[in-house]
Design an enzyme around this catalytic site. Structure first.
Site, short mmCIF file in Angstrom:
data_model
loop_
_atom_site.label_atom_id
_atom_site.label_comp_id
_atom_site.label_asym_id
_atom_site.label_seq_id
_atom_site.Cartn_x
_atom_site.Cartn_y
_atom_site.Cartn_z
N GLU A 115 -26.86 22.83 8.56
CA GLU A 115 -25.97 23.29 7.50
C GLU A 115 -25.21 24.53 7.97
OE1 GLU A 115 -27.78 24.45 3.73
OE2 GLU A 115 -25.90 25.36 3.09
N HIS A 141 -31.57 31.06 6.92
CA HIS A 141 -31.02 30.57 5.66
C HIS A 141 -29.83 31.40 5.22
CE1 HIS A 141 -30.85 30.26 1.19
NE2 HIS A 141 -30.82 28.99 1.54
N HIS A 186 -37.05 20.61 5.02
CA HIS A 186 -36.16 21.68 4.57
C HIS A 186 -36.56 23.01 5.22
CE1 HIS A 186 -35.04 24.62 1.23
NE2 HIS A 186 -33.88 24.04 1.50
N ASP A 224 -30.49 25.69 8.89
CA ASP A 224 -29.31 26.37 8.34
C ASP A 224 -28.78 27.27 9.45
OD1 ASP A 224 -29.71 25.33 5.73
OD2 ASP A 224 -31.10 26.93 5.24
N GLU A 269 -34.08 20.42 9.29
CA GLU A 269 -32.87 21.01 8.73
C GLU A 269 -32.71 22.47 9.12
OE1 GLU A 269 -32.74 22.91 5.24
OE2 GLU A 269 -30.64 22.59 4.83
#
Ligand code: G3P
Ligand code: CA
Length: 363
Positions: free
Chosen positions: A173, A79, A37, A66, A64
């Protein structure tokens, strides 16, 4: 004549054998994935190449990023599009006049925004730890790293694949896609598909694309074969569909609808576990709908664990995250987002390590 020494030896062996842990069924699931993450963000400032590389070295299956966008349309990893929590932008006098207040996803946000900086400007910033009071050891790395582009992240993945001989997945994401489209004129769905194509990444590669919003995923489903994950939170709802709530989406009919455009759900783990860490109905309901279930976010510090899983030492101390890990594996999740890939790859709870007594998976 009974040989007491022999009898005692046999009894000791029997006790030792009985005490040996049996491999739990969930540990045989070879498709289970560990998703780093924001990188190994428990050990490095999040969304830096250093955080991603450490996560890969620790055995994460996926990293991951973002994604937000620069003024000149380049996808970069943060993020939030607001930069002051994770970079030194607020201390940079040359950018003082870029301070803005924007209305994003139903609330005012003040600060400095990635979409107001060219990539060249953004690259002059330096990343910093988001939560230095909880992770002071990470703040030692403040100032060392830049904000990475998606292109750099892909190059890092390829280099690490060559070095390790392992496939490393990408789990990008899209952050605030509706806001960036409507208020700022950036179609990040388009940008992502174009960039992945330019970089030679196809749906055959280990990729999941995730969003809290619905329409971007529907569009991605129409335009690509990439595996898609609908994020679901405890409160609120997706920013792009007025009146829709995550609570609606988490029902069997909501999950059936998600299955028409996505391959899985990325779920706040509080929706998967009751307070006593028994399973709610949601993972089963999602599976019934044919969806994969990925849980977020498992972190080892007390601050992020249920109160009765805390250990002494305050927010920054390591809590009994092993119990939450085991509970999620018993629920049968297909993957876990974690800030601590090193620990999760080791399957905490599978091996007795002397702490969090009574939290052993065999109990
Ligand atoms: O994307 C899964 C999880 O990361 C969602 O929460 O806010 O950390 O991006 P967030
Ligand atoms: Ca995320």
């Amino acid at each position: 004549m009974l040989d007491w020494r022999l009898l005692l030896a046999v009894m000791a062996v029997a006790v030792a054998v009985l005490a040996l842990p049996m491999a739990p069924a969930w540990s045989q699931d070879s498709d289970f994935i560990v998703i780093a993450h924001r990188g190994a963000s428990g050990e490095r400032p999040e969304h830096t190449l250093a955080a991603y590389e450490l996560a890969i070295d620790q055995g994460a299956d996926y990293i991951e990023p973002d994604l937000v966008v620069t003024k000149d349309g380049v996808l970069v990893a943060r993020h939030e599009n607001e930069l002051s929590d994770t970079t030194d932008v607020a201390s940079r006098e040359e950018f003082a006049d870029r301070n803005r207040t924007k209305f994003i996803d139903g609330r005012n946000v003040a600060g400095w925004f990635a979409e107001d900086f060219t990539l060249a400007e953004l690259r002059t910033l330096r990343a910093k730890e988001r939560i230095p009071t909880i992770r002071p050891q990470n703040a030692r790395y403040d100032g060392l790293y830049q904000v990475p582009t998606l292109e750099e992240i892909v190059k890092l993945v390829r280099a690490k694949e060559a070095e390790t001989g392992r496939r490393i997945g990408l789990y990008p994401e899209l952050k605030h896609p509706e806001f960036l489209l409507q208020a700022e004129g950036f179609d990040t769905v388009d940008l992502l598909l174009l960039e992945l194509k330019r970089l030679g990444i196809t749906a055959e590669d280990p990729v999941f694309i995730q969003s809290f919003e619905i329409e971007p995923l529907r569009r991605l489903n129409q335009r690509s074969e990439f595996r898609l994950v609908q994020l679901i939170n405890v409160d609120g709802g997706p920013a792009d569909v007025l009146g829709m709530t995550y609570a609606d989406m988490a029902t069997p009919s909501g999950l059936a609808d998600i299955a028409t455009y996505a391959d899985g759900v990325g779920v706040n783990m509080r929706l998967l576990l009751n307070d006593d860490l028994t399973a709610t109905a949601m993972a089963d309901d999602a599976r019934q709908a044919g969806l994969l279930v990925h849980a977020w976010t498992l972190r080892k510090e007390n601050a992020f664990l249920p109160p009765d899983r805390h250990r002494p030492g305050g927010d920054a101390a390591e809590g009994c995250y092993n119990k939450v890990y085991v509970a999620l594996r018993k629920v049968g999740v297909d993957g876990i987002f974690t800030d601590n890939p090193r620990e999760i790859v080791e399957e905490p709870g599978k091996v007795w390590n002397g702490w969090c007594a009574g939290e052993f998976w065999k109990d």
